[in-house]
Design a protein around this motif. Structure first.
Motif, short mmCIF file in Angstrom:
data_model
loop_
_atom_site.label_atom_id
_atom_site.label_comp_id
_atom_site.label_asym_id
_atom_site.label_seq_id
_atom_site.Cartn_x
_atom_site.Cartn_y
_atom_site.Cartn_z
N ARG A 1 0.82 -1.21 0.00
CA ARG A 1 0.00 0.00 0.00
C ARG A 1 0.86 1.27 0.00
O ARG A 1 0.54 2.24 -0.66
CB ARG A 1 -0.96 0.00 1.19
N SER A 2 1.96 1.24 0.73
CA SER A 2 2.80 2.44 0.81
C SER A 2 3.63 2.67 -0.45
O SER A 2 4.14 3.77 -0.67
CB SER A 2 3.72 2.36 2.04
N PHE A 3 3.76 1.66 -1.30
CA PHE A 3 4.52 1.79 -2.54
C PHE A 3 3.87 2.80 -3.50
O PHE A 3 4.55 3.55 -4.18
CB PHE A 3 4.65 0.42 -3.22
N PHE A 4 2.55 2.83 -3.52
CA PHE A 4 1.83 3.63 -4.50
C PHE A 4 1.59 5.06 -4.00
O PHE A 4 0.47 5.46 -3.71
CB PHE A 4 0.52 2.93 -4.89
N THR A 5 2.67 5.81 -3.91
CA THR A 5 2.60 7.20 -3.47
C THR A 5 2.05 8.09 -4.58
O THR A 5 2.00 7.69 -5.75
CB THR A 5 4.00 7.71 -3.09
N GLU A 6 1.67 9.29 -4.22
CA GLU A 6 1.19 10.26 -5.21
C GLU A 6 2.28 10.54 -6.25
O GLU A 6 2.01 10.65 -7.45
CB GLU A 6 0.77 11.55 -4.51
N GLU A 7 3.52 10.62 -5.79
CA GLU A 7 4.65 10.86 -6.69
C GLU A 7 4.80 9.72 -7.71
O GLU A 7 5.00 9.95 -8.91
CB GLU A 7 5.93 11.00 -5.88
N LEU A 8 4.68 8.47 -7.24
CA LEU A 8 4.79 7.32 -8.14
C LEU A 8 3.65 7.31 -9.15
O LEU A 8 3.87 7.06 -10.34
CB LEU A 8 4.80 6.01 -7.36
N VAL A 9 2.44 7.58 -8.68
CA VAL A 9 1.27 7.60 -9.57
C VAL A 9 1.46 8.65 -10.66
O VAL A 9 1.20 8.39 -11.84
CB VAL A 9 -0.03 7.84 -8.76
N ASP A 10 1.96 9.83 -10.31
CA ASP A 10 2.22 10.87 -11.30
C ASP A 10 3.29 10.42 -12.30
O ASP A 10 3.18 10.66 -13.50
CB ASP A 10 2.66 12.17 -10.63
N LYS A 11 4.32 9.74 -11.80
CA LYS A 11 5.41 9.27 -12.66
C LYS A 11 4.91 8.25 -13.69
O LYS A 11 5.20 8.37 -14.88
CB LYS A 11 6.53 8.66 -11.82
N VAL A 12 4.14 7.27 -13.24
CA VAL A 12 3.68 6.25 -14.18
C VAL A 12 2.61 6.80 -15.13
O VAL A 12 2.51 6.34 -16.26
CB VAL A 12 3.19 4.95 -13.48
N ALA A 13 1.86 7.78 -14.69
CA ALA A 13 0.90 8.44 -15.60
C ALA A 13 1.66 9.08 -16.76
O ALA A 13 1.21 9.03 -17.91
CB ALA A 13 0.06 9.46 -14.85
N GLY A 14 2.82 9.65 -16.47
CA GLY A 14 3.65 10.23 -17.52
C GLY A 14 4.22 9.18 -18.45
O GLY A 14 4.31 9.39 -19.66
N ILE A 15 4.57 8.04 -17.92
CA ILE A 15 5.14 6.96 -18.73
C ILE A 15 4.10 6.36 -19.66
O ILE A 15 4.35 6.14 -20.85
CB ILE A 15 5.76 5.87 -17.82
N TYR A 16 2.91 6.09 -19.13
CA TYR A 16 1.86 5.43 -19.92
C TYR A 16 0.95 6.41 -20.66
O TYR A 16 0.17 6.01 -21.51
CB TYR A 16 1.01 4.54 -19.01
N GLY A 17 1.03 7.69 -20.31
CA GLY A 17 0.23 8.70 -21.00
C GLY A 17 -1.18 8.88 -20.46
O GLY A 17 -1.93 9.72 -20.96
N VAL A 18 -1.55 8.12 -19.45
CA VAL A 18 -2.86 8.23 -18.81
C VAL A 18 -2.70 7.91 -17.32
O VAL A 18 -1.83 7.12 -16.95
CB VAL A 18 -3.91 7.29 -19.43
N PRO A 19 -3.54 8.49 -16.47
CA PRO A 19 -3.45 8.16 -15.05
C PRO A 19 -3.97 6.74 -14.79
O PRO A 19 -4.87 6.27 -15.48
CB PRO A 19 -4.34 9.19 -14.37
N PRO A 20 -3.40 6.07 -13.80
CA PRO A 20 -3.81 4.69 -13.51
C PRO A 20 -5.01 4.63 -12.57
O PRO A 20 -5.25 5.54 -11.78
CB PRO A 20 -2.59 4.11 -12.82
#
Length: 98
Positions: free
Chosen positions: A63-82
């Motif tokens: 649960r602690s892995f999925f920080t707001e910073e990580l979510v923003d980072k992967v949204a940039g990688i995939y082009g859409v928010p998860p």
């Protein structure tokens, strides 16, 4: 155990080759990660949803892995928010050692 399903959905199809490249580039930090049993990178049959599935031995770490910073980072990688779904794994079969 905690399962986490992360879904990236878009109206256009994801480019499979791009997702294979992303998976190859991002796998390193997950190898040997404490508390993470496994992670998979997936693409649905229609090609419009990329999904990552995690199995965590430690719910708190998962649960602690999925920080707001990580979510923003992967949204940039995939082009859409998860969309992130947390799942209680009540049974597990692992045939990898067979």
């Amino acid at each position: 155990m905690l399962g986490v399903l992360v879904t990236f959905a878009q109206t256009d199809k994801f480019d499979r080759a791009t997702l294979v490249k992303i998976a190859g580039e991002l796998r390193g930090p997950f190898e040997g990660m404490v508390g993470l049993r496994f992670k998979s990178f997936m693409l649905d049959e229609d090609g419009v949803q990329a999904r990552n599935f995690y199995v965590w031995d430690d719910e708190e770490k998962g649960r602690s892995f999925f920080t707001e910073e990580l979510v923003d980072k992967v949204a940039g990688i995939y082009g859409v928010p998860p969309k992130i779904e947390y799942l209680d794994i009540v049974g597990f079969v692992d045939n990898s050692g067979a």
